[in-house]
Design a protein around this motif. Sequence first.
Motif, PDB file in Angstrom:
ATOM      1  N   ILE A 602      28.622  40.205 -19.944  1.00 10.06           N
ATOM      2  CA  ILE A 602      28.344  39.449 -21.179  1.00 10.06           C
ATOM      3  C   ILE A 602      28.859  40.204 -22.392  1.00 10.06           C
ATOM      4  N   ASP A 603      28.655  41.534 -22.428  1.00 12.60           N
ATOM      5  CA  ASP A 603      29.175  42.343 -23.535  1.00 12.60           C
ATOM      6  C   ASP A 603      30.694  42.238 -23.621  1.00 12.60           C
ATOM      7  N   ASP A 604      31.341  42.259 -22.456  1.00 12.53           N
ATOM      8  CA  ASP A 604      32.811  42.136 -22.436  1.00 12.53           C
ATOM      9  C   ASP A 604      33.247  40.781 -22.988  1.00 12.53           C
ATOM     10  N   MET A 608      35.678  39.843 -26.129  1.00  7.93           N
ATOM     11  CA  MET A 608      36.851  38.963 -26.075  1.00  7.93           C
ATOM     12  C   MET A 608      36.767  37.906 -27.160  1.00  7.93           C
ATOM     13  N   LEU A 609      35.573  37.350 -27.374  1.00 12.09           N
ATOM     14  CA  LEU A 609      35.391  36.333 -28.404  1.00 12.09           C
ATOM     15  C   LEU A 609      35.726  36.899 -29.786  1.00 12.09           C
ATOM     16  N   SER A 628      27.323  28.283 -24.646  1.00 14.81           N
ATOM     17  CA  SER A 628      28.436  27.528 -24.062  1.00 14.81           C
ATOM     18  C   SER A 628      29.773  28.231 -24.281  1.00 14.81           C
ATOM     19  N   LEU A 629      29.937  28.904 -25.424  1.00 10.54           N
ATOM     20  CA  LEU A 629      31.183  29.633 -25.670  1.00 10.54           C
ATOM     21  C   LEU A 629      31.354  30.790 -24.682  1.00 10.54           C
ATOM     22  N   ILE A 630      30.298  31.581 -24.517  1.00  5.44           N
ATOM     23  CA  ILE A 630      30.379  32.722 -23.606  1.00  5.44           C
ATOM     24  C   ILE A 630      30.566  32.245 -22.163  1.00  5.44           C
ATOM     25  N   ALA A 631      29.904  31.129 -21.802  1.00  6.00           N
ATOM     26  CA  ALA A 631      30.067  30.572 -20.451  1.00  6.00           C
ATOM     27  C   ALA A 631      31.515  30.142 -20.218  1.00  6.00           C
ATOM     28  N   LEU A 632      32.145  29.566 -21.251  1.00  4.40           N
ATOM     29  CA  LEU A 632      33.537  29.144 -21.097  1.00  4.40           C
ATOM     30  C   LEU A 632      34.457  30.350 -20.905  1.00  4.40           C
ATOM     31  N   ILE A 633      34.178  31.427 -21.630  1.00  6.58           N
ATOM     32  CA  ILE A 633      34.983  32.642 -21.462  1.00  6.58           C
ATOM     33  C   ILE A 633      34.791  33.198 -20.048  1.00  6.58           C
ATOM     34  N   SER A 636      36.869  31.097 -17.770  1.00  4.37           N
ATOM     35  CA  SER A 636      38.302  31.398 -17.883  1.00  4.37           C
ATOM     36  C   SER A 636      38.623  32.740 -17.217  1.00  4.37           C
ATOM     37  N   PHE A 637      37.702  33.689 -17.334  1.00  7.22           N
ATOM     38  CA  PHE A 637      37.918  35.009 -16.743  1.00  7.22           C
ATOM     39  C   PHE A 637      37.968  34.913 -15.223  1.00  7.22           C
ATOM     40  N   ASP A 638      37.039  34.154 -14.635  1.00  8.55           N
ATOM     41  CA  ASP A 638      36.977  34.011 -13.185  1.00  8.55           C
ATOM     42  C   ASP A 638      38.147  33.214 -12.619  1.00  8.55           C
ATOM     43  N   ASN A 639      38.732  32.334 -13.461  1.00  4.09           N
ATOM     44  CA  ASN A 639      39.823  31.483 -13.003  1.00  4.09           C
ATOM     45  C   ASN A 639      41.181  31.938 -13.544  1.00  4.09           C
ATOM     46  N   ASP A 640      41.202  33.153 -14.099  1.00  5.15           N
ATOM     47  CA  ASP A 640      42.451  33.745 -14.587  1.00  5.15           C
ATOM     48  C   ASP A 640      43.181  32.816 -15.559  1.00  5.15           C
ATOM     49  N   ILE A 641      42.416  32.295 -16.549  1.00  5.00           N
ATOM     50  CA  ILE A 641      42.987  31.393 -17.558  1.00  5.00           C
ATOM     51  C   ILE A 641      43.078  32.141 -18.885  1.00  5.00           C
TER      52      ILE A 641
END
Length: 682
Positions: A602-604, A608-609, A628-633, A636-641
Amino acid sequence: MDDNQKQKLLEEYAANDMAKLRKISYSIFKKFGGISEQDHDDFYSKANEELWKATEIFDESMGIPFEGYLKGCLARKFKTEMTGLNRIKRKADRLSISINTPIGEDESTLEDILKSDFDIENEISEKSVISSEENVQNYLASLNETEKQIATLIIQGYEHSDIKEKLGFSEKKYSRLLKNMSSFEKQIIINYNKSNVQIEEDKEMEYCTQTLEKSKPDRWSVASIIKKINNYTIRFDHPLQRESEQWSSVMKGNLISDILQDNPIPPLVFAEQVINGLATVWNLDGKQRSTNVYSYKNDGFKITKNVRRWNIHYQAIVKDENGKPDLDKDGFRKCEQKCFDIRGKKFSDLPEELKDKFLDYNFEIVHYLNCKSDDIAYHLARYNEGKSMSASQKGIIRIGEEFATMVKSISAMPFFREKGAYTGAEYSNGTVDRVVIESVMASNFLNEWRKDQNDMCSYMKENATTEMFENFEDVIDRLSKVGTDEVFEMFNSKDSFLYFGLFARFVNTGLDDERFVEFIAEFSALHSKEVDGVTYDDLNGKSTKDKNVVISKIKHLETLMNEFLHITKSEVNDEEDKSNEEIQVIDFVRENAKPNVTEDDIDDYYGMLDGYSIDKHSKLLSWENEPSLIALIAYSFDNDIDLDDWIVKYFNGNNNFIANQKENYIHMKQCLENYIKKGEAA
């Protein structure tokens, strides 16, 4: 609904000069009160617009008759219009702080007000030749309803003692109202010289368009400053500026004494801002000096006996028995040295020589040019850094011009000036502004409470909405209608925000507002009642504004209120409470995006945000939208987006979010996936 049905409805409601529409409209807007006959046509015009809109939108599938739908549309429209009208009418009252310190706090008296050059009876008389009819009408329009009552009775010839008795006012309340009616802002409405304004504006615009300088020095005489004030060439009512009447009677007396001695005084600072094509000159520093010389010229106060230097030496021309200068044998005027004690004297009491000396005195001027709103806020903060400002006055600079304007407008409402237990000094030192800000905070962001006023204002600048302030205006209006004198006395500068915060929770019960007043009236007997073994008075900590103290007090009040009014929280209300609580970001991410996420992750994501090239003042970055913003990041991190390009475009195209964070997350995720598909297709 087809075109024939629309036409039929339009003909039905618009026939006979809109007879049916007028009847419905009048039955709705008459309930609001405060609408003059001259406003009726405006409301009927708005009603006609709403009728056309309603015929375009209405559909029988709504399950209600057209007239019911139309009435709802009209009621909402009229309420919006009334809010706007009230704000405009209060705008002139924003800084209606008396030019005299309230009775009892210095040597001024009610008699000083009534005997000043600004004679209310003379100024508003129908036979007055001092002011133009337009100025008088503008003056009356700037008064609130109670002040208009007083003005009407004065015009009718009532004595002040009779008016107090007729309206049931104490001398303290009546004098406070009269002071407001003869305030600095009211005087300049009466003295406004329209014929000179365009000349001044033309000069300012010519000067504005010919220079690229950031600032320039200048010198203005007291007489020139007074003329500019009367002509509205310079403005002292910037919403971020603190009020008039900050100085004690001693400070005001010393200012006049220094001017009459021709002593140097710190410069006055102004900033020029082009608004709607015209240059407006705002005062940034020296407001008290400027408004106090204006006030003294209009006999607004007399010099205190405690002034530092009261014997003023001056040179007077010797005159003969005919009042003409007495000449010596060489034809030169004879002069003599004199000394005048200014203690207890108003401007009209001064010798002619000292009057001229006062009006001829020159202030040094610093004039900033071509300023924007941010420049003005910057300079205001800079010039007030080393001065003795209250925390409330410092804080409001941080809340931003838009919200500061709304705060000032609300502070000028009759509730604060006539009903609540607020002192005259609390209007001028920013305390009532603080009450408004704290109340909106307690009503909307209790869990984010900030003890420090600066921090609170900074938070609200980023997270509050205009609707929150408008809703608070509605709260004030509702309480004004149902409150009693006993209850109004409980609304003081210390506790008001707690009661307003409680009322924001009461409105969800659907009970009549009178029930809330019943509870507040009974609360004095409930201080000692325990809730979970603790009384209300037990909750006081080292500071009454500590976050845990404020939250505990409002929750304690809510529990007592619910018990007193026999309110049982329903499951719906419980769910509503849960939805209003702060969502833990890590729990949200685990539930919706990444089940095994850690606190380090979460800190990471927050890092990034912070690194994205997005608008850091966007509403999308408010704490309510963080889950919702942190969840989207995380997604994206897990899906290499790579979010770098998409998130910038998303922020540029959106400045709002869905309150339900799960829905908002799904919405953003869908937007991201659509963006990726379009990129692949290209």
